[in-house]
Design a protein around this motif. Structure first.
Motif, PDB file in Angstrom:
ATOM      1  N   GLN A 150     -20.459 100.077 -72.483  1.00 41.85           N
ATOM      2  CA  GLN A 150     -20.546  99.341 -71.173  1.00 41.85           C
ATOM      3  C   GLN A 150     -20.254  97.911 -71.431  1.00 41.85           C
ATOM      4  OE1 GLN A 150     -20.763 100.928 -68.292  1.00 41.85           O
ATOM      5  NE2 GLN A 150     -20.799 102.553 -70.442  1.00 41.85           N
TER       6      GLN A 150
ATOM      7  N   SER B 153     -24.172  97.283 -72.445  1.00 32.00           N
ATOM      8  CA  SER B 153     -25.305  98.096 -73.008  1.00 32.00           C
ATOM      9  C   SER B 153     -24.935  99.411 -73.080  1.00 32.00           C
ATOM     10  CB  SER B 153     -26.178  97.968 -71.256  1.00 32.00           C
ATOM     11  OG  SER B 153     -25.104  98.039 -70.006  1.00 32.00           O
TER      12      SER B 153
ATOM     13  N   ILE C  63     -24.709 103.147 -71.098  1.00 30.14           N
ATOM     14  CA  ILE C  63     -24.730 104.564 -70.985  1.00 30.14           C
ATOM     15  C   ILE C  63     -24.732 105.594 -71.335  1.00 30.14           C
ATOM     16  CG2 ILE C  63     -24.452 105.963 -69.125  1.00 30.14           C
ATOM     17  CD1 ILE C  63     -24.738 103.265 -68.022  1.00 30.14           C
TER      18      ILE C  63
ATOM     19  N   ASN D 268     -35.966 106.372 -59.670  1.00 30.19           N
ATOM     20  CA  ASN D 268     -35.169 105.823 -61.112  1.00 30.19           C
ATOM     21  C   ASN D 268     -36.102 105.087 -61.787  1.00 30.19           C
ATOM     22  OD1 ASN D 268     -33.432 106.876 -60.297  1.00 30.19           O
ATOM     23  ND2 ASN D 268     -31.328 105.251 -60.216  1.00 30.19           N
TER      24      ASN D 268
ATOM     25  N   GLY E  27     -37.674 102.539 -65.576  1.00 34.81           N
ATOM     26  CA  GLY E  27     -37.399 101.585 -66.514  1.00 34.81           C
ATOM     27  C   GLY E  27     -38.689 101.433 -67.827  1.00 34.81           C
TER      28      GLY E  27
ATOM     29  N   GLU F  58     -33.484 102.385 -68.993  1.00 35.85           N
ATOM     30  CA  GLU F  58     -33.784 102.346 -67.801  1.00 35.85           C
ATOM     31  C   GLU F  58     -32.463 103.721 -66.861  1.00 35.85           C
ATOM     32  OE1 GLU F  58     -31.705 100.841 -63.526  1.00 35.85           O
ATOM     33  OE2 GLU F  58     -31.375  99.785 -65.412  1.00 35.85           O
TER      34      GLU F  58
ATOM     35  N   LEU G  75     -31.041 106.494 -64.642  1.00 35.53           N
ATOM     36  CA  LEU G  75     -29.673 106.387 -64.108  1.00 35.53           C
ATOM     37  C   LEU G  75     -29.604 107.200 -62.916  1.00 35.53           C
ATOM     38  CD1 LEU G  75     -27.312 104.414 -66.001  1.00 35.53           C
ATOM     39  CD2 LEU G  75     -28.689 103.454 -64.300  1.00 35.53           C
ATOM     40  N   GLU G  76     -30.154 108.652 -63.451  1.00 35.22           N
ATOM     41  CA  GLU G  76     -29.927 110.097 -62.811  1.00 35.22           C
ATOM     42  C   GLU G  76     -31.202 110.726 -63.277  1.00 35.22           C
ATOM     43  OE1 GLU G  76     -26.953 113.208 -61.935  1.00 35.22           O
ATOM     44  OE2 GLU G  76     -26.501 112.189 -63.271  1.00 35.22           O
TER      45      GLU G  76
ATOM     46  N   THR H 273     -28.931 110.803 -67.307  1.00 38.56           N
ATOM     47  CA  THR H 273     -28.465 109.207 -67.862  1.00 38.56           C
ATOM     48  C   THR H 273     -29.148 108.607 -67.702  1.00 38.56           C
ATOM     49  OG1 THR H 273     -27.634 109.086 -65.629  1.00 38.56           O
ATOM     50  CG2 THR H 273     -26.279 109.919 -67.259  1.00 38.56           C
ATOM     51  N   VAL H 274     -29.488 107.700 -68.644  1.00 39.72           N
ATOM     52  CA  VAL H 274     -30.023 106.671 -68.695  1.00 39.72           C
ATOM     53  C   VAL H 274     -28.932 105.568 -68.855  1.00 39.72           C
ATOM     54  CG1 VAL H 274     -31.609 104.750 -70.379  1.00 39.72           C
ATOM     55  CG2 VAL H 274     -31.709 107.662 -69.901  1.00 39.72           C
ATOM     56  N   ARG H 275     -29.277 103.917 -68.503  1.00 37.43           N
ATOM     57  CA  ARG H 275     -28.711 102.376 -69.491  1.00 37.43           C
ATOM     58  C   ARG H 275     -30.024 102.127 -70.349  1.00 37.43           C
ATOM     59  NH1 ARG H 275     -25.356  99.317 -67.120  1.00 37.43           N
ATOM     60  NH2 ARG H 275     -24.884 100.071 -65.069  1.00 37.43           N
TER      61      ARG H 275
END
Length: 417
Positions: free
Chosen positions: A342, A346, A348, A389, A391, A400, A402-403, A411-413
């Motif tokens: 990103q 960060s 994804i 969600n 973190g 964190e 995300l989904e 999914t994770v950030r």
């Protein structure tokens, strides 16, 4: 000696100090030789290396020879220095000779020659062996007598003087040698050698394709769906199962496709006839062991099972080779489809991304001794299934969610603190 000219005594004294320096440098040079380089040079028939190796076969005798010679010349030098000093300064010369000779021997016969030998052991030890080897033969009776006494004392202390030092290198020591080799080994080759050492610490479940991501043929599908699966495959071998992946019945090699397709379409009987028997691998098998097993059995694909016989995933020979040389084919799971950089620095990351692949791709150090995927790692540290969600911070990394779909993180950030 008292009647000898001072000039002659002085010359003898200088010669004795030089001899003392020779013995001191020989001792340090011999003991500082790299044993593995010495073996290499000896195999290449290097004369100096062969002489030094012969002397080092019995270090106790070599040390005995050098110390006998060193002590003889030092004691004789002390006696001559005392005679010279008494002639020049009378009784006060004894103190002067003691102080002066101590400094001279320290500087010119100990510290300086030993420092040179420690820095350049081969340049000192190999020429010195030309003198030490015949000297050993000449002085062997005296060396034998001294060693017999000292070895007896060592045995009383529980030390075996005839046992050589342990010249075997552990994997960690070898890792250090490879790492510190610098320009002597190209960077890529150094990385491959380190990867080979790492195979002992990695098991097949660390690199396997998880069962949820396995691409294969389900015999319960229609002929059209099976043909579509074969047509869209990017792999040379496909697992074949009935209804569920736990019911794997074989492995189909893509080179046999022409034998299972006729004018009417898919020939299921031919499909089952052309399948190879599945090869099962325990999940805890180290990679270096599995590599040998693949080689011995002449196989390239294994089905990983846990202690209960449940299928965990697939491991291919290519996956193990890529652990050594790096990626050279398309992985069964491509990291480009699991890690997305990103603009803010960060990433994804999909929940099914392998932790080891993330660490290798991003040069991170996420823990690998537990769950193998990002989803499993987060759920283990949260110790629950989050309702929304969430973190967490983990060893300097911020993760964190995300989904979340059901009980699986999709999914994770991720970012570095």
């Amino acid at each position: 000696m008292n009647e000898a000219p001072l000039g002659l005594l002085s010359s003898v004294l200088v010669a004795l100090i030089l001899l003392s320096g020779f013995f001191s440098s020989s001792e340090t040079g011999m003991m500082s030789l790299n044993r593995y380089r010495l073996k290499h040079l000896r195999k290449n028939k290097h004369r100096g290396a062969r002489r030094a190796s012969k002397l080092l076969q019995r270090p106790d005798r070599l040390i005995g020879l050098i110390l006998i010679g060193n002590n003889l010349v030092n004691i004789l030098a002390s006696a001559i220095a005392t005679v010279i000093a008494i002639r020049l300064w009378g009784d006060a010369g004894i103190a002067i000779a003691t102080a002066g000779l101590t400094m001279v021997i320290l500087i010119f016969a100990e510290i300086t020659p030993k420092t040179i030998a420690a820095l350049h052991p081969e340049k000192v030890a190999f020429p010195a062996s030309i003198i030490l080897l015949p000297l050993m033969r000449v002085m062997y009776p005296l060396v034998w007598l001294v060693n017999t006494i000292t070895n007896g004392l060592l045995r009383l202390m529980g030390v075996d003087p005839t046992s050589g030092g342990d010249e075997h290198v552990s994997s960690e020591e070898l890792r250090t040698i490879v790492t510190e080799a610098g320009a002597l080994i190209p960077t890529r080759h150094r990385g491959m050698l380190l990867n080979i050492l790492d195979l002992e610490e990695v098991t097949v479940d660390d690199i396997m394709v998880p069962r949820n991501d396995v691409y294969g043929i389900d015999l319960d599908d229609s002929d059209e769906e099976i043909l579509r699966t074969i047509q869209n495959s990017s792999h040379t071998r496909l697992p074949v199962w009935r209804d569920d992946i736990n019911e794997i019945v074989g492995v189909l090699h893509m080179r046999n496709i022409s034998r299972i397709i006729d004018k009417q379409g898919l020939d299921r009987a031919a499909l089952e006839r052309e399948m190879e028997s599945p090869y099962f691998v325990p999940e805890s098998t180290p990679l270096h062991t599995q590599l040998l097993n693949f080689q011995k059995n002449k196989l390239r694909l294994g089905v990983v099972v846990d202690e209960y016989g449940e299928i965990m995933g697939l491991v291919a020979l290519e996956d193990i080779l890529e652990e050594i040389v790096g990626e050279f084919t398309s992985n069964l799971v491509d990291t480009a489809d699991t890690i997305f950089p990103q603009r803010d620095g960060s990433y994804i990351i999909t929940g099914n991304a392998n932790i080891r692949e993330i660490n290798k791709t991003l040069d991170w150090e996420l823990p690998t001794d537990g769950p193998k995927t990002m989803s499993g790692l987060i759920l283990e540290y949260l110790e629950s299934f989050p309702d929304a969600n969430a973190g967490l911070s983990l060893d300097g990394y911020h993760l964190e969610i995300l989904e979340l779909q059901g009980n699986v993180v999709q999914t994770v950030r991720a970012s570095v603190h």
